[in-house]
Scaffold this active site. Structure first.
Site, PDB file in Angstrom:
ATOM      1  N   HIS A   1       4.558   5.878  11.333  1.00 23.57           N
ATOM      2  CA  HIS A   1       4.128   5.733   9.942  1.00 23.57           C
ATOM      3  C   HIS A   1       3.174   6.901   9.681  1.00 23.57           C
ATOM      4  CE1 HIS A   1       3.166   4.088   6.174  1.00 23.57           C
ATOM      5  NE2 HIS A   1       2.765   2.874   6.494  1.00 23.57           N
TER       6      HIS A   1
ATOM      7  N   ARG B   1       0.804  -1.224   0.000  1.00 19.29           N
ATOM      8  CA  ARG B   1       0.000   0.000   0.000  1.00 19.29           C
ATOM      9  C   ARG B   1       0.839   1.277   0.000  1.00 19.29           C
ATOM     10  NH1 ARG B   1      -2.527  -4.006   1.548  1.00 19.29           N
ATOM     11  NH2 ARG B   1      -0.618  -4.416   2.655  1.00 19.29           N
ATOM     12  N   THR B   2       1.807   1.360   0.885  1.00 20.78           N
ATOM     13  CA  THR B   2       2.543   2.624   1.007  1.00 20.78           C
ATOM     14  C   THR B   2       3.332   2.868  -0.277  1.00 20.78           C
ATOM     15  OG1 THR B   2       2.745   2.059   3.340  1.00 20.78           O
ATOM     16  CG2 THR B   2       4.008   3.946   2.570  1.00 20.78           C
TER      17      THR B   2
ATOM     18  N   ARG C   1      11.263   3.896   3.450  1.00 21.93           N
ATOM     19  CA  ARG C   1      10.806   2.888   4.416  1.00 21.93           C
ATOM     20  C   ARG C   1      12.018   2.073   4.825  1.00 21.93           C
ATOM     21  NH1 ARG C   1       5.746  -1.168   4.471  1.00 21.93           N
ATOM     22  NH2 ARG C   1       4.778   0.797   5.091  1.00 21.93           N
TER      23      ARG C   1
ATOM     24  N   LYS D   1      26.958  -4.253  -2.078  1.00 21.34           N
ATOM     25  CA  LYS D   1      28.429  -4.236  -2.153  1.00 21.34           C
ATOM     26  C   LYS D   1      29.040  -3.587  -0.910  1.00 21.34           C
ATOM     27  CE  LYS D   1      27.754  -3.087  -6.971  1.00 21.34           C
ATOM     28  NZ  LYS D   1      27.829  -1.908  -7.837  1.00 21.34           N
TER      29      LYS D   1
HETATM   30  N1   CP Z   1      -0.353  -0.009   5.568  1.00 19.30           N
HETATM   31  C1   CP Z   1       0.871  -0.329   5.161  1.00 19.30           C
HETATM   32  O1   CP Z   1       1.870   0.263   5.578  1.00 19.30           O
HETATM   33  O2   CP Z   1       0.914  -1.351   4.270  1.00 19.30           O
HETATM   34  P1   CP Z   1       2.216  -1.782   3.460  1.00 19.30           P
HETATM   35  O3   CP Z   1       3.173  -2.379   4.465  1.00 19.30           O
HETATM   36  O4   CP Z   1       1.727  -2.780   2.456  1.00 19.30           O
HETATM   37  O5   CP Z   1       2.786  -0.549   2.846  1.00 19.30           O
END
Ligand code: CP
Length: 319
Positions: free
Chosen positions: A145, A65-66, A116, A95
């Site tokens: 998040h 999703r993100t 992320r 590397k």
């Molecule tokens: N909600 C969420 O962070 O989903 P993902 O880990 O799939 O990005």
């Protein structure tokens, strides 16, 4: 408090690391942009808000999703992306390139980096390294998040037409859930919010968030039995057990402890909603999906894109 600038009504060029940066006014500004973004997306309106801008998506952890919504959001408003999924395998990280060097390299190619990373605090670290482009936290370990929480808050606002005087029940494994941390911080900005945290005792609320909420004088309760609060819940926000953050024996002990099913629906208010940032791994049964209160596979996902479009437009756009 993260070592980053408060938004203070001006998003332009700011790192987006933590919800500590946001005030009620900032959220109002952000949300005021969302209907326009929804129109751009739904009516396929050509947009040049990010024309000429390149955004790097640097994802050290898996994401559907993100990653998907940021990638979509950038393109919907006319920007372009460089997408590095799993840099541990597909970049010079393999590397031996350091995190510092990787951030500096992608900073040189882009107008912003969306990061992320499994390490808590990594987004802040990247923001300290990158001198010329903003860093947007797409989830850092068990830290925060922010964009998921902003999107979830928007969904709540859309459904209830208000953000005050709501009872939010967080259900499941909470200790390792960065979205719970971020959403709880955001909700704490609004008066009359009550939060109930229902979890197995081994994986309860993050102590930093507990202190934060107590300091803000938010009414909270921590318990194990969903039945004690489900009838009063306006919002049921469900979490997956984060297997990747715990030993196998603990996972086996707590996985499946809570299941939202048709029986749960019978106890819930007619005008309540069920949310889940997803992915789900059995904690909400598929029989719940078609209930109008289940927003996790519909508005919650779509709002993720619209809110991210709005945020990118404010941080990077020609507005
Ligand atoms: N909600 C969420 O962070 O989903 P993902 O880990 O799939 O990005």
């Amino acid at each position: 408090m993260a070592n980053v600038d408060k938004i203070g009504g001006n998003f332009k060029g700011k790192d987006i690391i933590s919800l500590d940066q946001f005030s009620e006014k900032d959220i109002k500004i952000l949300f005021s942009q969302v209907p326009k973004m929804r129109d751009i997306a739904l009516k396929a309106m050509p947009s040049k808000i990010l024309a000429g801008k390149i955004v790097v998506l640097l994802f050290y952890e898996p994401s559907s999703r993100t990653f998907g919504s940021f990638s979509t959001a950038i393109k919907q408003i006319g920007g372009q992306t460089v997408e590095i999924l799993n840099p541990q395998q597909f970049s010079s990280v393999v590397k031996g390139e350091t995190f510092e060097d990787t951030i500096r390299v992608f900073e040189a190619y882009s107008d912003a980096i969306i990061l992320r990373h499994p390490e808590t605090g990594s987004a802040q670290k990247a923001a300290d390294i990158a001198k010329f482009v903003p860093i947007i936290n797409a989830g850092d370990g068990i830290g925060e998040h922010p964009t998921q929480a902003l999107a979830d808050l928007y969904t709540i606002k859309e459904k209830f037409k208000r953000l005050n005087n709501l009872h939010v029940v967080f259900l499941g494994e909470l200790a390792h859930y960065r979205t719970v941390n971020s959403l709880a911080k955001l909700l704490a900005l609004y008066p009359g919010i009550k939060m109930s945290f229902v979890s197995p005792p081994q994986v309860g609320l993050n102590p930093n968030i507990r202190s934060y909420l107590k300091e803000k004088k938010v009414k909270i309760q921590e318990l194990q039995d969903l039945d004690e609060v489900i009838r009063d819940a306006d919002i049921l926000s469900v979490s997956r057990v984060k297997k990747e953050f715990m030993p196998e024996d603990l996972y086996r002990k707590i996985q499946g402890k809570y299941r939202v099913d048709n029986n749960t629906l019978l106890k819930m208010k007619k005008e309540s909603i069920i949310m889940h940032p997803l992915p789900r791994v059995g904690e909400i049964l598929m029989e719940v999906d078609s209930d109008p209160r289940a927003v996790y596979l519909r508005t919650q996902i779509r709002n993720g894109t619209y809110v991210r479009m709005a945020l990118l437009a404010l941080v990077l756009g020609k507005t």
